[in-house]
Design an enzyme around this catalytic site. Structure first.
Site, PDB file in Angstrom:
ATOM      1  N   GLU A 125     -31.824 -21.562  33.422  1.00 17.48           N
ATOM      2  CA  GLU A 125     -31.491 -21.933  32.047  1.00 17.48           C
ATOM      3  C   GLU A 125     -31.351 -20.695  31.152  1.00 17.48           C
ATOM      4  O   GLU A 125     -30.501 -20.663  30.255  1.00 17.48           O
ATOM      5  CB  GLU A 125     -32.560 -22.880  31.481  1.00 17.48           C
TER       6      GLU A 125
ATOM      7  N   HIS B 175     -27.856 -19.296  31.509  1.00 21.18           N
ATOM      8  CA  HIS B 175     -26.895 -20.033  30.675  1.00 21.18           C
ATOM      9  C   HIS B 175     -26.988 -19.560  29.224  1.00 21.18           C
ATOM     10  O   HIS B 175     -25.976 -19.268  28.567  1.00 21.18           O
ATOM     11  CB  HIS B 175     -27.202 -21.533  30.710  1.00 21.18           C
TER      12      HIS B 175
END
Length: 266
Positions: free
Chosen positions: A59, A62
């Site tokens: 994450e 990203h």
């Protein structure tokens, strides 16, 4: 108004993440040394904590890519702190992936960070943001498999070797699943900017159910066999035998009776 102090706070590594790293390190040491003859439990903690670390890094990749692509709102949302509790849905990001590891030994793709796509210009940037997460799983898999394909396993305790093999399997499955061009997964996000607006509008209602569809298909024996055949072929090319990942899963499930083969090997 954003100040230098607030930016530093937005990017300071979370104590929660540091705690998970500490659990990974201690459990890895316990697995290596066979501390207190609780090898199975140590493997469970080591693999679970390391898996959560990889989800956080997925994450983070990203979010960091989105930040450098133009979404300056990322920092204020806490995504750059590596704190899993800051994700848009901790249940989907952390809890479900861990449950799927326990239930089926499958690396479920993580949840999501909310990216304000309207701030980002250029299709390549949108594609790179989507690709950054699963590429992190690829990198994590490379690290886990390095001792195998480098032939650097002399002196490595067997339980730790099995734990690494199983962790590598999780990373490979996560990378493959994430790169599938299915709405709702990162693979579709890579291609989405290059699709027509009309097609994207038609597919949009399907996105929330894409992951469920993939896992429904994986319950079919024929599909499951093909999928894990591909995974085993990749791991075999990297020097990991199927028996090693199997024994890693057996040790991970410490609450079950370990098979005779793995008991002898360990």
């Amino acid at each position: 108004m954003t100040t230098a102090a607030s930016r530093r706070s937005d990017r300071r590594i979370s104590p929660v993440f540091l705690g998970i790293l500490a659990v990974t390190a201690v459990a890895g040491w316990a697995t290596w040394t066979g501390f207190a003859d609780r090898t199975g439990f140590a493997v469970f903690l080591f693999v679970t904590a390391a898996w959560i670390v990889s989800l956080c890094l997925h994450e983070y990749a990203h979010a960091r890519t989105a930040l450098h692509s133009g979404d300056i709102s990322i920092g204020a949302k806490g995504y750059l702190t590596l704190d899993p509790l800051k994700y848009t849905h901790p249940l989907l990001s952390i809890v479900l992936p861990v449950l799927f590891v326990i239930m089926g030994g499958i690396g479920l793709p993580g949840g999501a960070v909310f990216i304000e796509r309207g701030r980002i210009r250029g299709r390549w940037r949108h594609s790179l943001i989507s690709a950054a997460g699963p590429l992190t799983n690829v990198l994590f898999a490379a690290v886990c498999t390095a001792p195998f394909w480098l032939g650097a396993l002399d002196g490595v305790p067997v339980p730790f070797r099995f734990a690494l093999a199983f962790l590598a399997l999780l990373q490979v499955t996560a990378a493959i699943l994430n790169f599938l061009p299915v709405p709702g997964l990162d693979g579709y996000g890579v291609f989405e900017p290059w699709l027509s607006h009309g097609f994207r509008r038609q597919v949009e209602p399907i996105a929330p159910f894409g992951l469920l569809l993939v896992f429904a298909l994986l319950w079919l024996p024929a599909v499951n066999g093909v999928f894990f055949g591909v995974v085993d072929s990749i791991l075999s090319a990297l020097g990991i035998h199927k028996i090693e990942t199997y024994c890693g899963l057996e040790l991970f499930r410490f609450w079950q009776d370990t098979s005779g083969l793995c008991s002898v090997a360990a």
